[in-house]
Design a protein around this motif. Structure first.
Motif, mmCIF file in Angstrom:
data_model
loop_
_atom_site.group_PDB
_atom_site.id
_atom_site.type_symbol
_atom_site.label_atom_id
_atom_site.label_comp_id
_atom_site.label_asym_id
_atom_site.label_seq_id
_atom_site.Cartn_x
_atom_site.Cartn_y
_atom_site.Cartn_z
ATOM 1 N N UNK A 1 0.398 -0.783 -0.138
ATOM 2 C CA UNK A 1 0.260 -0.317 -0.041
ATOM 3 C C UNK A 1 0.518 1.116 -0.014
ATOM 4 N N UNK A 2 0.291 2.547 -0.474
ATOM 5 C CA UNK A 2 0.966 3.549 -0.120
ATOM 6 C C UNK A 2 0.949 4.142 0.935
ATOM 7 N N UNK A 3 0.687 3.759 1.747
ATOM 8 C CA UNK A 3 1.233 4.343 3.522
ATOM 9 C C UNK A 3 1.569 2.931 4.295
ATOM 10 N N UNK A 4 2.048 3.027 4.816
ATOM 11 C CA UNK A 4 2.674 2.439 5.984
ATOM 12 C C UNK A 4 1.723 2.302 7.605
ATOM 13 N N UNK A 5 1.990 1.199 7.929
ATOM 14 C CA UNK A 5 0.624 1.682 9.599
ATOM 15 C C UNK A 5 1.288 2.167 10.054
ATOM 16 N N UNK B 1 11.619 -0.705 1.755
ATOM 17 C CA UNK B 1 11.495 -0.104 3.628
ATOM 18 C C UNK B 1 11.112 1.217 3.414
ATOM 19 N N UNK B 2 10.129 1.746 4.317
ATOM 20 C CA UNK B 2 9.843 2.564 4.420
ATOM 21 C C UNK B 2 9.498 2.841 5.723
ATOM 22 N N UNK C 1 2.308 -6.857 2.265
ATOM 23 C CA UNK C 1 2.166 -5.824 2.857
ATOM 24 C C UNK C 1 2.973 -5.549 3.433
ATOM 25 N N UNK C 2 3.421 -4.414 4.720
ATOM 26 C CA UNK C 2 4.050 -4.105 5.266
ATOM 27 C C UNK C 2 4.249 -4.831 6.717
ATOM 28 N N UNK C 3 6.160 -5.242 6.249
ATOM 29 C CA UNK C 3 6.055 -5.560 8.210
ATOM 30 C C UNK C 3 6.708 -4.919 8.883
#
Length: 1918
Positions: free
Chosen positions: A1369-1373, A1391-1392, A1413-1415
């Motif tokens: 997704x464009x935005x991380x949690x 990475x973000x 998905x961001x982890x």
């Protein structure tokens, strides 16, 4: 005396006479007068001494003084003359001067000085040259007066020496027809002749002797002769003027003598031409009628001939016996049937008619009149050529006939495409020189090649080859292609073989080419089972037209296409709509549509026809509430080879039933049935898109109605909706209940429908909110709307704990502790009024007003009363707030306002004024009684009266001593209208003073009487009664302020001449002469003829009428039976015709009509026999009978129980189309067909015989053929032999798809042959067995379609099936205390980082996992934790405390002061921010028990200005500039909020200014890569109020009530204008109360602040003032090096300073030149200026606490411009200063602190040449790997912006686009940065100099920065 001729004629007796005025009783007062142009009569004095003025309208009589003495005579003036200028001149008889009267100004003057002789000039006359001539009585010369000069000039030279002194020589003068003047001999012996053109005088005629008084008075008669009446003479004298000089002077009436003396004194002529002489002493009235032929003078009689299109001239020759000057004559052509006396003009376009300016060849000789070139008009041989002497002449002469040759106008020719076109023109003198052409209709025949009618098959132009006559035929040919429509026919008379187009100038009529419009080819598509029709647009389309469907073309050998269910040919009842029928089967080839004017006409191609056949599908679509729902139909739903497919005319209907029954379902929102397709179609209409929008419902009940399954029913138009495409399922959506609400009960939300706890809610349900007992819910409920709670959550609010403060109010401590929503009543003292009440809202009180808005000041207040005794009296000493009282004024005046109101102790208005009255009357022109209105009070109205004829607009009103403006509206002057009663009095009975009064109507008065006409050399007297006609059909004219409306009217003439009607009784018509306008004249026909009507007179012209013949014999009609009884029938009678057997008449041509002896056309065409030998047909086989007339239709009739296969058979000239029909039974149920759609089989029930019913199969199956209704019932439809018996029923065959799959972009192969669904797929199966590369996944799948082909089905949100890269997704949690981060890199493995708010630092980050998905990254969980306080603020007299650096959030540290100063308070850190700092006080003011204290307050404010300031200031400059405004703004806000604390002392006790890290950059710009570092300036303030016990608490309360927006606004306003940022974010920490020693508070209130008054033995300590505080990070140690002075008192710093200045100056010049050479180098532009998005600004940049309105459109535009410029400057500045100086700093560090590292050198000139910064050695991978970070060389620089962009280079923007100001700014900043480094190095080299110049601050500051650089390898801070 006034005489009314109308009353005299009506026998009015004495009532016709009226005596008025009082002018005395003496005799011979006034003997002559004339009427002026103002309608008043001015009489010149004979024996009187004044000029008499008679107002004919008002009958008012007045006199004008002359101003000069008249002789004592009764004959001073006996004649007067009116000049063209409107002045009146009295001719002197006995007077010694000429009298000059000017009616316009009522002025009277005298001219000249003559002798006192009597009867000098007895009369006067106005010549045609504008000169007034005085006729000699006793004078010996002719007096000439020129009225055109000012003043008029007199001349006495004409005739000098020609006359003797005999008295009364000529009694009068008459103006002849040629402009010469003739004098009537009274005492003279000859007639006097004055020729003004020659300025000559003659005596003409015989010489008479005898008596003194021969003739007196004369007149010009209708025969152009002058008749002079006998006074003493016995005969009448006649003078016949002749312009050649041969004047005839003779005595007439030989044999009839008149004896006696002084018989007649004057003469008058009546309209008939008769003369009546006035008897002086004669006993009878003399009357005579001149018997001279009026028509002898003028031009000779002649006839003229002209032709349309050619120049027309007429030559006139004078009559030989009566030579006449024809140059002033007027020639015109009168229409046929009219008389010249009617003065009508023949209307010919291009003619100048009448002709007023002929070309003359000589005096009295031939003249030529050129009428011009006639383009079109009324050609005739019966027009008249008419002439008269001049424009005002009544003598009209008919010269002869005028013939205008050419065709008649308004021919109408109608032709059809595909048939021969013939143009027949009628006219006069048409011969073989006639040509015609057809051109585009513009009404002017301005023909060119572009406008020439272009028809294939036309000859244009074409010539007439027949015999001369009144008719000519022109064959244009047969048009087979062209534009149908209207054209104009243009005619030319030319003998050329090929005349040019410019000769066709005569418009003779119109040509209408009937047929369809061919500009756009018709592309008709029809569907099986649906009626196919065609609407043809065109011109003149009728039921006789036909439409055929051809296989190839429309020529004579065309082959008709026979399609079951279609008619071919096709007829139409109206010529435009053709119902072709309903096709039973699709046709694979494209057919040709042909149009025929008739059945025998050539076919005209219209376009093409395609027949399509759809099938049902098995669509299954699922949509959710509030989600976009749509249906897309592809080409697979169409049978057969197609070119077009779907169209925008298709419609979709949703039904709740299982099948398509035609009952539409109720839909959601504004979606209406049927559903219209989207206007956006795929190319070639291969697919169709229906947008169902988002299903919506207002509540649960409505949702239940929307949810469920719908049948999708398709129609090609607006119905029927018989084709079921599949099913649509609408599903529900749910909302999650809110959680984690502070102070809420558990559960926080209950369901509105069940009252129980609910983890989720349905759409339409409500969540009932609950808080604990001490809180109030912000919302009673939350609504679940389409999966989202609205609002998303709620809050629980606490009570209001602090008592409110009310202006002028009492204590409100009782209101402390009220709950949210509770009310606190205002407590006010006596004689005050409460403004409202207070409401506890979210823990704060808000004001609720009770008084009206105009009586409120916006804050809670107790309003005071007012003292109104001086305004309203002693009774109003205490007027309560918001109440009013009546104002009292002295007598004679009036108050300007009736009441005053009290507003919090002040009266409104404060000083009402007593208005004065008016002392004199108003000034109104034309008013008579204004003097009656003196001395009135203000507001009084004066009732005025206007003069006669005037009307007032209203009464003036006195206001403040001044009258309002009113007027007396003027009357109107009657219009000058021809043919009125007397030429000036055009209004009947309402004239008052010669005018029409305002608002009085003017009723028109037209004249009556007789006129004399010259007709065929005879004098005719005709009755003349003119009738008035007012525009708009009104009966009168209205007058308004001098303007008539309408402005004038017309007097419509009667028909004075007897009309002429052929074959009518002319004797009776002669009696119609003089018929009035709008009346009729009865026509009586002769010889048994019948009149068409009577004649109506319209403005002097009779309408037309005819006497029509009888139809004596019956009509002769081919193919008809003999006619009897239709003889001697009148005009308009009908005769019925019976056709012979086998023939019939169309309904509109079945009877003949008689028109002027001729019968209209009747036609008997061959009829059609009803079809014979039709099996099972009724008898007869047509419902119309055995025969059908041509043009009619046969309605097939079958035996009972059977149905025909055709609806109608059209008949034309004995031929039926189609020729035959069939009868059969309807087919019933089809029976069972496996996999067939039952609804489709039901639709076939009741199908007609020989009709085709389409077979529809279930999804995954297709029909082998369609159903055909045969003789034995349903069978398979075989197009080769539809009627083949016993053909089996068709079947539904399974549809399968085979491999391979279509190619997939991004995959290694098309597909693999594995998986059951892919190998043995049937319609509807899905296959996604495609091998995609690692890191990508198949976006969608393939579906087996009904056509047997694989159909790609893209995944939602994609446009194609392909192997797509997997992205996170464009935005991380969002972590704890953090924000969701926009991630630039989203590929797997990317990475973000985190984004944390100010004061918080991020740990770890996120990585994109294999599941997209961001982890979290390995290590600590991502979170934002409060940061430590690493930088100490600058405090007065404080020591640098290293122990306090790095203090964690929440920690405290004891501060240290420079001895002997002592600290008050401590350091306290919260999230990288010092919320509490110590205050250094002198020892004598330190806090101890012996000193009194005052409550003081400390608090801190963090400022973050927008980056626009960085263009003009440095951070330290702006921070230093902001200290004073900060103190000033806080002092003002505290004083306003807590007045009891005033005067308060506000001091900045500390500050900290730094640039935030890149992660904390401001939100002013939209592009993250180019954000400038944010400025953070923190001020620590001390507020010491006046020594009041509760002052500290009040200050703290005031600070708590202040919103950050208030503080920011006050601070910005206090700043200088040049230093104000566009946007300012201000964050204030909670205030802290301290006990401040009273001496310290008093010292802080002084300008010098805290001063150390005690001394020590070592040194003198510095004085603390906020304005001289050291910058952040300075060394505050008191080492004793603060001052350096030698023992002698001489300060050695001055020597060092003098030495360092030249060195610094030289070094500055060197550095500036080097940098200037670098900055002026040409650089390449590689960075594009970012632009600010308007929506982003509105959403993100609201930095104040206001909800809206802090960003205007102009601010956004200005911000965008500044952002662009700022981005350019920052990029270059960062590259040149940050990059280069960081490199320099890294070198210094490498040399001084880490000598073991490899030395790296950067050459500035080399860097400038390369136009780039050094390659970055630290990349993104290094940041993510801590181990690798530790091994990285410490002198490698990292630019955060470059890291975000993923590149290791930083380009320098070109300077060529920079302004001079930008270059200077960049150069200046870089110069100072370099100078700082050079100065530091210089000081390092000379420690002693460094110590003497007190530069420790600079050294410590630089080292502190280096320490920070060592701690943060990811960025370098300067």
């Amino acid at each position: 005396m006034r005489i009314d001729p109308f009353l005299v004629a009506a026998g009015g007796g004495s009532s016709a006479l009226e005596l008025f005025g009082d002018v005395g009783t003496t005799g011979y007062k006034w003997l002559h007068g004339v009427m002026s142009q103002t309608s008043s009569i001015y009489a010149v004095p004979a024996g009187a001494s004044t000029v008499l003025v008679i107002d004919t309208a008002s009958l008012n009589v007045s006199e004008l003084a002359i101003g000069a003495t008249l002789p004592a005579s009764f004959e001073n003036f006996v004649h007067s003359v009116l000049s063209p200028q409107g002045d009146i001149f009295g001719i002197p008889a006995d007077s010694t001067f000429v009298l000059w009267i000017r009616p316009s100004t009522q002025a009277v003057s005298t001219l000249g000085n003559f002798s006192s002789d009597t009867l000098k000039w007895g009369s006067g006359i106005l010549g045609l040259d504008g000169i007034i001539y005085g006729i000699p009585g006793a004078a010996t010369v002719i007096l000439r007066i020129d009225p055109a000069t000012d003043p008029p000039t007199l001349d006495e030279t004409l005739g000098d020496g020609l006359f003797d002194a005999t008295t009364q020589k000529w009694s009068a003068a008459i103006l002849g027809p040629d402009g010469r003047i003739f004098g009537v001999p009274h005492g003279a012996s000859q007639v006097l002749l004055i020729d003004p053109a020659l300025s000559s005088v003659f005596l003409v005629g015989p010489v008479w002797g005898g008596g003194l008084y021969k003739w007196q008075g004369g007149i010009l008669a209708i025969d152009h002769s002058i008749y002079m009446m006998p006074y003493d003479n016995e005969r009448v004298l006649r003078v016949i003027p002749n312009s050649t000089g041969a004047d005839v002077v003779e005595e007439v009436l030989d044999g009839f003598t008149l004896p006696g003396e002084q018989k007649y004194s004057g003469v008058a002529m009546v309209p008939s031409g008769a003369l009546f002489a006035f008897p002086a002493y004669a006993a009878e009235v003399l009357s005579m009628v001149p018997a001279v032929d009026l028509c002898l003078a003028g031009p000779q009689f002649q006839e003229s001939v002209c032709t349309l299109g050619q120049s027309c001239t007429v030559e006139l020759t004078p009559t030989p016996d009566w030579p006449t000057n024809l140059s002033n004559g007027i020639l015109w052509v009168s229409p046929a049937g009219s008389l010249c006396q009617e003065q009508l003009n023949l209307e010919v376009i291009g003619f100048t008619n009448p002709q007023t300016e002929p070309t003359q060849t000589g005096q009295g000789e031939q003249v030529t009149h050129s009428f011009g070139t006639g383009l079109s008009g009324n050609v005739s041989t019966q027009s008249l050529l008419c002439w008269k002497f001049h424009a005002s002449s009544l003598d009209i002469i008919e010269l002869g006939q005028f013939q205008l040759l050419g065709p008649y106008q308004n021919h109408q020719v109608i032709c059809n495409l595909g048939e021969p076109c013939l143009v027949i023109l009628n006219g006069v003198g048409l011969d073989n020189s006639s040509w015609v052409l057809a051109a585009a209709a513009n009404g002017s025949c301005n023909v060119s090649n572009e406008t020439l009618a272009d028809f294939q098959g036309f000859a244009n132009p074409v010539k007439y080859d027949g015999s001369p006559g009144e008719s000519a035929s022109f064959g244009l040919g047969e048009a087979i292609n062209g534009t149908a429509g209207s054209y104009e026919i243009c005619w030319s008379s030319s003998t050329l073989t090929s005349p040019s187009l410019d000769l066709f100038v005569t418009h003779v009529g119109s040509l209408v080419v009937n047929g369809p419009f061919l500009a756009t080819s018709i592309d008709l598509s029809c569907w099986v089972q649906f009626e196919c029709s065609l609407v043809v647009a065109g011109v003149g389309l009728s039921a006789q037209n036909q439409l055929t469907i051809g296989q190839l073309d429309c020529n004579s050998t065309m082959q008709l296409a026979m399609i079951d269910g279609f008619s071919n040919p096709v007829t139409s009842t109206n010529g435009t709509t053709y119902v072709i029928g309903a096709a039973l089967a699709a046709y694979r080839d494209r057919l040709v549509l042909c149009w025929h004017a008739t059945s025998t006409a050539t076919g005209i191609p219209l376009g093409t026809l395609m027949v399509y056949g759809p099938v049902n599908g098995g669509l299954h679509i699922t949509c959710r509430l509030n989600d976009t729902c749509s249906i897309s139909l592809a080409n697979e739903t169409i049978i057969g080879y197609i070119d077009d497919g779907f169209s925008l005319q298709n419609r979709l209907q949703l039904e709740k039933q299982d099948s398509c029954t035609g009952i539409p379902a109720s839909l959601w929102g504004n979606l209406s049935q049927p559903v219209v397709p989207s206007a956006t179609l795929v190319a070639n209409f291969s697919s169709l898109f229906f947008d169902l929008f988002a299903p919506t419902a207002n509540n649960v009940t409505a949702a239940d109605e929307v949810l469920g399954a719908y049948s999708l029913c398709l129609s090609l138009g607006d119905g029927p909706f018989a084709m079921k495409l599949g099913l649509l399922l609408i599903e529900d959506v749910f909302c999650a209940a809110p959680e984690g609400i502070v102070q809420a009960l558990e559960p926080a939300c209950l369901s509105s429908t069940t009252g129980l706890s609910a983890s989720s809610l349905r759409h339409g349900e409500s969540c009932i909110t609950q808080c604990d007992a001490e809180s109030t819910e912000s919302l009673n409920s939350l609504d679940c709307v389409y999966g989202e709670l609205q609002p998303a959550s709620f809050e629980c609010f606490r009570s209001c704990t602090t008592a409110p403060v009310v202006n002028n109010g009492l204590s409100h401590e009782s209101c402390a502790g009220l709950l949210h929503g509770a009310v606190c009543d205002l407590q006010c003292a006596a004689n005050t009024v409460a403004s409202g009440y207070l409401l506890c809202n979210f823990g704060f009180f808000i004001h609720k007003a009770l008084l009206p808005g105009e009586f409120l000041f916006g804050v809670p207040r107790c309003y005071q009363s007012c003292d109104a005794t001086t305004v309203c009296g002693a009774a109003y000493a205490l007027l309560p707030h918001a109440e009013s009282c009546q104002v009292v004024c002295p007598s004679g005046s009036r108050p300007d306002t009736s009441t005053v109101s009290c507003r919090d102790g002040t009266l409104d208005p404060p000083s009402p004024e007593c208005l004065a009255g008016c002392t004199s009357g108003p000034d109104v022109q034309n008013a008579t009684n204004t003097n009656e209105c003196g001395s009135v009070v203000s507001g009084t109205a004066c009732s005025i009266r206007c003069q006669a004829g005037y009307a007032k607009t209203g009464d003036p009103v006195c206001t403040r001593g001044t009258w309002s403006i009113e007027r007396c509206l003027a009357p109107c002057v009657p219009p000058a209208v021809a043919n009125t009663t007397d030429g000036w009095s055009s209004c009947n009975g309402i004239i008052d003073g010669g005018v029409v009064p305002h608002s009085v109507p003017c009723t028109p008065a037209c004249k009556t009487g007789l006129v004399v006409l010259c007709i065929a050399s005879n004098i005719v007297l005709a009755k003349a009664g003119f009738l008035p006609e007012v525009p708009g059909g009104l009966g009168e004219l209205s007058c308004f302020d001098g303007q008539l409306s309408p402005s004038s009217f017309l007097c419509r003439a009667p028909c004075s001449q007897a009309p002429s009607v052929a074959f009518a009784d002319q004797t009776l018509l002669a009696a119609c002469a003089g018929t009035l306008h709008n009346q009729s004249c009865e026509v009586s026909c002769l010889g048994g003829r019948i009149k068409t009507g009577d004649l109506a007179c319209q403005d002097g012209v009779f309408s037309s009428a005819s006497c029509m013949q009888l139809c004596t014999s019956p009509p002769i009609v081919a193919n008809a039976l003999p006619v009897s009884g239709c003889t001697a029938r009148p005009n308009g009678a009908t005769c019925s015709i019976q056709c012979a057997e086998g023939f019939s008449s169309p309904p509109n041509l079945s009877a003949a009509v008689c028109t002027d002896g001729a019968w209209s056309e009747v036609r008997c065409d061959k009829a059609c026999a009803a079809p014979a030998d039709v099996e099972q047909a009724a008898e007869p086989s047509c419902q119309e009978g055995l025969t059908v007339y041509s043009g009619g239709a046969c309605t097939p009739s079958c035996q009972e129980g059977l149905q025909p296969n055709e609806i109608q058979l059209q008949c034309f000239q004995g031929v039926l189309s189609p020729p035959v029909f069939s009868c059969g039974r309807e087919c019933g149920e089809v029976g069972f067909i496996e996999h067939a759609v039952p609804e489709a089989l039901v639709r076939c029930v009741g199908m007609q015989y020989k009709k085709v019913c389409p077979l529809s199969c279930s999804a995954g199956f297709r029909p082998s053929a369609d159903l055909f209704c045969g003789q034995l019932g349903w069978q398979q439809y075989l197009p080769s032999d539809p009627t083949a018996p016993l053909a089996p029923l068709p079947s539904c065959e399974r549809v399968t798809c085979s491999l391979p799959l279509p190619s997939v972009p991004g995959s290694d192969q098309a597909a693999v042959a594995s998986g059951r669904l892919c190998v043995t797929a049937i319609a509807g199966d899905n296959c996604s067995d495609v091998q995609c590369p690692l890191g990508s996944v198949l976006s969608g799948h393939f579906q087996c379609g009904d056509s047997g082909l694989w159909r790609p089905v893209p995944a939602p949100g994609t446009s194609e099936v392909k192997c797509a890269e997997q992205l996170c997704p464009e935005n991380s949690p969002a972590p704890i205390q953090g924000e969701s981060t926009f991630c630039l890199e989203r590929a797997i493995g990317s990475t973000c980082p985190l984004t944390c708010p100010n004061g918080y630092r991020s740990t770890s980050g996120y990585i994109c996992g294999s599941d997209s998905q961001w982890v979290p990254l390995p290590g600590p969980a991502p979170a934002c934790s409060p940061g430590t306080c690493d930088t100490l603020p600058s405090l007065g007299n404080a020591l640098f405390s290293e122990a306090c650096l790095g203090l964690p959030s929440g920690g405290t540290c004891q501060g240290e002061c420079i001895p002997p100063w002592q600290p008050l308070g401590q350091y306290r850190c919260e999230a990288e921010r010092w919320v509490e700092v110590p205050l250094c006080l002198p020892p004598e003011m330190s806090a101890n028990a012996s000193l009194p204290t005052v409550p003081a307050v400390t608090f801190s404010a963090l400022l973050e200005p927008s980056s626009d300031l960085q263009d003009f200031y440095s951070l330290d400059e702006w921070a230093l500039l902001s200290e004073g405004p900060m103190e000033q703004s806080v002092r003002r806000l505290v004083t306003e909020t807590a007045p009891a604390t005033s005067p308060a002392t506000v001091r900045v006790i500390g500050k900290r200014a730094e640039e935030a890290s890149s992660g904390q950059a401001r939100r002013v710009q939209s592009v993250a890569e180019l954000k400038p570092p944010a400025w953070l300036v923190e001020f620590h303030l001390l507020i010491a109020p006046n020594p009041v016990a509760a002052a500290g608490q009040q200050v703290m309360a005031a600070l708590r009530q202040l919103q950050p927006g208030q503080m920011a606004e006050g601070f910005v306003q206090a700043l200088p204008a040049v230093a104000r940022p566009e946007v300012l974010r201000l964050t204030a920490a909670a205030p802290q109360q301290v006990s401040l020693p009273t001496p310290a508070a008093e010292a802080l209130a002084q300008p010098d602040g805290l001063v150390l008054t005690t001394t020590t033995t070592t040194t003198t300590q510095p004085v603390w003032t906020p304005a001289t505080q050291p910058s952040e990070g300075s060394n505050q140690s008191g080492s004793g090096d603060a001052n350096l002075a030698d023992d002698t008192g001489f300060d050695a710093r001055w020597i060092l300073l003098i030495i360092s200045i030249p060195l610094a100056f030289a070094l500055a010049i060197f550095v500036s030149r080097s940098l200037r050479r670098y900055f002026t180098a040409s650089h390449e532009t590689v960075t594009e200026a970012d632009k600010v998005d308007f929506q982003y600004v509105l959403r993100e940049e609201r930095l104040s606490d206001d909800a809206a309105g802090d960003v205007s459109l102009n601010q956004v535009k200005g911000h965008e411009r500044r952002q662009t410029m700022r981005a350019q400057r920052e990029d270059l500045h960062a590259a040149m200063t940050t990059g280069i100086l960081e490199a320099a700093a890294a070198e210094v560090e490498a040399e001084t602190e880490q000598p073991e590292d490899e030395e790296r050198t950067y050459d500035l000139a080399k860097l400038g040449d390369q136009k780039q910064m050094p390659t970055i050695g630290l990349g993104l991978e290094t940041l993510q790997n801590p181990e690798r970070r530790q091994t990285q060389a410490p002198d490698c620089m990292v630019d955060v912006r470059s890291l975000r962009q993923g590149t290791g280079e930083m380009m320098v923007r070109s300077q060529t686009n920079l302004t001079k100001r930008e270059k200077r700014s960049i150069f200046k900043k870089a110069l100072w940065a370099c100078w700082a480094e050079v100065w530091y190095s210089f000081l390092e080299a000379f420690p002693l100099l460094n110590k003497c110049c007190r530069c420790d601050k600079l050294r410590v500051r630089v080292r502190t920065v280096r320490e920070r650089e060592r701690e943060s390898e990811s960025e370098t801070v300067l």
